[in-house]
Design a protein around this motif. Structure first.
Motif, PDB file in Angstrom:
ATOM      1  N   THR A 150      26.243 -25.101 -33.445  1.00 26.52           N
ATOM      2  CA  THR A 150      25.114 -24.522 -34.184  1.00 26.52           C
ATOM      3  C   THR A 150      24.500 -25.600 -35.058  1.00 26.52           C
ATOM      4  N   THR A 151      23.256 -25.364 -35.404  1.00 30.12           N
ATOM      5  CA  THR A 151      22.556 -26.298 -36.286  1.00 30.12           C
ATOM      6  C   THR A 151      21.418 -25.569 -36.980  1.00 30.12           C
ATOM      7  N   THR A 152      20.967 -26.126 -38.078  1.00 31.39           N
ATOM      8  CA  THR A 152      19.817 -25.580 -38.794  1.00 31.39           C
ATOM      9  C   THR A 152      18.610 -26.437 -38.460  1.00 31.39           C
ATOM     10  N   VAL A 153      17.540 -25.775 -38.095  1.00 29.34           N
ATOM     11  CA  VAL A 153      16.329 -26.489 -37.699  1.00 29.34           C
ATOM     12  C   VAL A 153      15.229 -26.141 -38.692  1.00 29.34           C
ATOM     13  N   SER A 154      14.629 -27.154 -39.288  1.00 33.92           N
ATOM     14  CA  SER A 154      13.620 -26.894 -40.317  1.00 33.92           C
ATOM     15  C   SER A 154      12.246 -26.565 -39.741  1.00 33.92           C
ATOM     16  N   HIS A 155      11.958 -26.981 -38.508  1.00 34.51           N
ATOM     17  CA  HIS A 155      10.637 -26.723 -37.926  1.00 34.51           C
ATOM     18  C   HIS A 155      10.735 -25.803 -36.705  1.00 34.51           C
ATOM     19  N   TRP A 156      11.616 -24.814 -36.780  1.00 32.02           N
ATOM     20  CA  TRP A 156      11.859 -23.908 -35.659  1.00 32.02           C
ATOM     21  C   TRP A 156      10.584 -23.206 -35.211  1.00 32.02           C
ATOM     22  N   SER A 157       9.858 -22.617 -36.149  1.00 29.72           N
ATOM     23  CA  SER A 157       8.642 -21.870 -35.778  1.00 29.72           C
ATOM     24  C   SER A 157       7.574 -22.808 -35.219  1.00 29.72           C
ATOM     25  N   LEU A 158       7.470 -24.028 -35.750  1.00 29.26           N
ATOM     26  CA  LEU A 158       6.494 -24.981 -35.238  1.00 29.26           C
ATOM     27  C   LEU A 158       6.798 -25.336 -33.781  1.00 29.26           C
ATOM     28  N   ALA A 159       8.068 -25.499 -33.451  1.00 27.71           N
ATOM     29  CA  ALA A 159       8.448 -25.831 -32.075  1.00 27.71           C
ATOM     30  C   ALA A 159       8.033 -24.712 -31.115  1.00 27.71           C
ATOM     31  N   TRP A 160       8.316 -23.459 -31.475  1.00 31.41           N
ATOM     32  CA  TRP A 160       7.994 -22.341 -30.588  1.00 31.41           C
ATOM     33  C   TRP A 160       6.489 -22.098 -30.508  1.00 31.41           C
ATOM     34  N   VAL A 161       5.796 -22.202 -31.629  1.00 27.25           N
ATOM     35  CA  VAL A 161       4.332 -22.021 -31.611  1.00 27.25           C
ATOM     36  C   VAL A 161       3.692 -23.136 -30.784  1.00 27.25           C
ATOM     37  N   GLY A 162       4.206 -24.353 -30.938  1.00 26.03           N
ATOM     38  CA  GLY A 162       3.673 -25.468 -30.145  1.00 26.03           C
ATOM     39  C   GLY A 162       3.869 -25.268 -28.654  1.00 26.03           C
ATOM     40  N   LEU A 163       5.042 -24.792 -28.265  1.00 25.37           N
ATOM     41  CA  LEU A 163       5.308 -24.538 -26.845  1.00 25.37           C
ATOM     42  C   LEU A 163       4.391 -23.445 -26.304  1.00 25.37           C
ATOM     43  N   ASP A 164       4.269 -22.356 -27.041  1.00 18.07           N
ATOM     44  CA  ASP A 164       3.394 -21.268 -26.590  1.00 18.07           C
ATOM     45  C   ASP A 164       1.928 -21.698 -26.581  1.00 18.07           C
ATOM     46  N   CYS A 165       1.534 -22.579 -27.492  1.00 19.85           N
ATOM     47  CA  CYS A 165       0.173 -23.113 -27.503  1.00 19.85           C
ATOM     48  C   CYS A 165      -0.081 -23.938 -26.243  1.00 19.85           C
ATOM     49  N   LEU A 166       0.872 -24.772 -25.877  1.00 23.93           N
ATOM     50  CA  LEU A 166       0.740 -25.561 -24.643  1.00 23.93           C
ATOM     51  C   LEU A 166       0.643 -24.658 -23.415  1.00 23.93           C
ATOM     52  N   GLU A 167       1.412 -23.577 -23.409  1.00 22.91           N
ATOM     53  CA  GLU A 167       1.341 -22.632 -22.289  1.00 22.91           C
ATOM     54  C   GLU A 167      -0.043 -21.990 -22.212  1.00 22.91           C
ATOM     55  N   ALA A 168      -0.582 -21.604 -23.370  1.00 23.42           N
ATOM     56  CA  ALA A 168      -1.915 -20.983 -23.394  1.00 23.42           C
ATOM     57  C   ALA A 168      -2.970 -21.965 -22.888  1.00 23.42           C
ATOM     58  N   VAL A 169      -2.909 -23.213 -23.351  1.00 21.94           N
ATOM     59  CA  VAL A 169      -3.861 -24.229 -22.890  1.00 21.94           C
ATOM     60  C   VAL A 169      -3.714 -24.439 -21.380  1.00 21.94           C
ATOM     61  N   GLY A 170      -2.479 -24.470 -20.894  1.00 27.96           N
ATOM     62  CA  GLY A 170      -2.252 -24.643 -19.460  1.00 27.96           C
ATOM     63  C   GLY A 170      -2.804 -23.489 -18.636  1.00 27.96           C
ATOM     64  N   LEU A 171      -2.567 -22.264 -19.086  1.00 31.15           N
ATOM     65  CA  LEU A 171      -3.066 -21.100 -18.346  1.00 31.15           C
ATOM     66  C   LEU A 171      -4.594 -21.056 -18.354  1.00 31.15           C
ATOM     67  N   ILE A 172      -5.182 -21.314 -19.510  1.00 29.42           N
ATOM     68  CA  ILE A 172      -6.650 -21.279 -19.608  1.00 29.42           C
ATOM     69  C   ILE A 172      -7.273 -22.384 -18.759  1.00 29.42           C
ATOM     70  N   SER A 173      -6.757 -23.605 -18.884  1.00 32.62           N
ATOM     71  CA  SER A 173      -7.351 -24.702 -18.112  1.00 32.62           C
ATOM     72  C   SER A 173      -7.148 -24.504 -16.614  1.00 32.62           C
ATOM     73  N   THR A 174      -6.004 -23.982 -16.210  1.00 33.04           N
ATOM     74  CA  THR A 174      -5.786 -23.710 -14.787  1.00 33.04           C
ATOM     75  C   THR A 174      -6.763 -22.645 -14.298  1.00 33.04           C
ATOM     76  N   GLY A 175      -6.965 -21.600 -15.091  1.00 34.34           N
ATOM     77  CA  GLY A 175      -7.917 -20.557 -14.717  1.00 34.34           C
ATOM     78  C   GLY A 175      -9.339 -21.081 -14.604  1.00 34.34           C
TER      79      GLY A 175
END
Length: 163
Positions: free
Chosen positions: A71-96
């Motif tokens: 286990t570990t404590t991550v200080s930017h946990w939400s930033l990592a997940w929001v960044g990943l989901d943002c990349l997915e959104a950009v990928g889906l939109i650009s592919t469309g």
């Protein structure tokens, strides 16, 4: 006394009959080696480099598996997940958008988006707490993220240039 003779038109000379071109000489029985340009050798070097780097990661995986904390404590946990989901959104939109335009470059964005979705499903499931959280992550992975990843991968393969 001068005599004037009528000028006769010069008669066209008869053209020689068309002859068939001579047959091409037979190819040599001994193949002639062709020098390979330096640019053609680059993919071989790149291929060796990539395979070598992949093989070098194998021992590193053992090191990570045996030394990382459980286990570990991550200080930017939400930033990592929001960044990943943002990349997915950009990928889906650009592919469309590229798909709508009939742009063959959609194979690039579709495959990148497919990989992002698989990574998202993996990390959702493996970082979830036991119980309802992991059940929710599994449901999202199996019902949304992985089917969408397969759809994007299929789009990517179908958009590859035929050659």
């Amino acid at each position: 006394m001068t005599m004037t003779l009528p000028l006769a038109r010069p008669q066209a000379r008869p053209r020689p009959a068309a002859t068939a071109p001579a047959p091409a000489p037979a190819p040599l029985a001994v193949p002639v080696p062709v020098p390979v340009p330096a640019a053609a050798a680059r993919p071989n070097r790149a291929a060796r480099l990539l395979v070598g780097l992949g093989l070098a990661l194998l021992p590193w995986l053992v090191v990570l598996a045996t030394t990382l904390p459980a286990t570990t404590t991550v200080s930017h946990w939400s930033l990592a997940w929001v960044g990943l989901d943002c990349l997915e959104a950009v990928g889906l939109i650009s592919t469309g958008v590229l798909l709508r335009r009939g742009d063959p470059r959609r194979c690039l964005t579709a495959m990148a988006t497919s990989v992002l979705l698989v990574c998202d499903a993996w990390f959702d499931v493996t970082t979830s707490a036991p119980g309802a959280e992991v059940a929710s992550a599994l449901a999202m992975a199996l019902l949304v993220e992985l089917p969408l990843a397969l759809f994007c991968a299929r789009l990517a393969v179908r958009a590859l240039p035929r050659g």
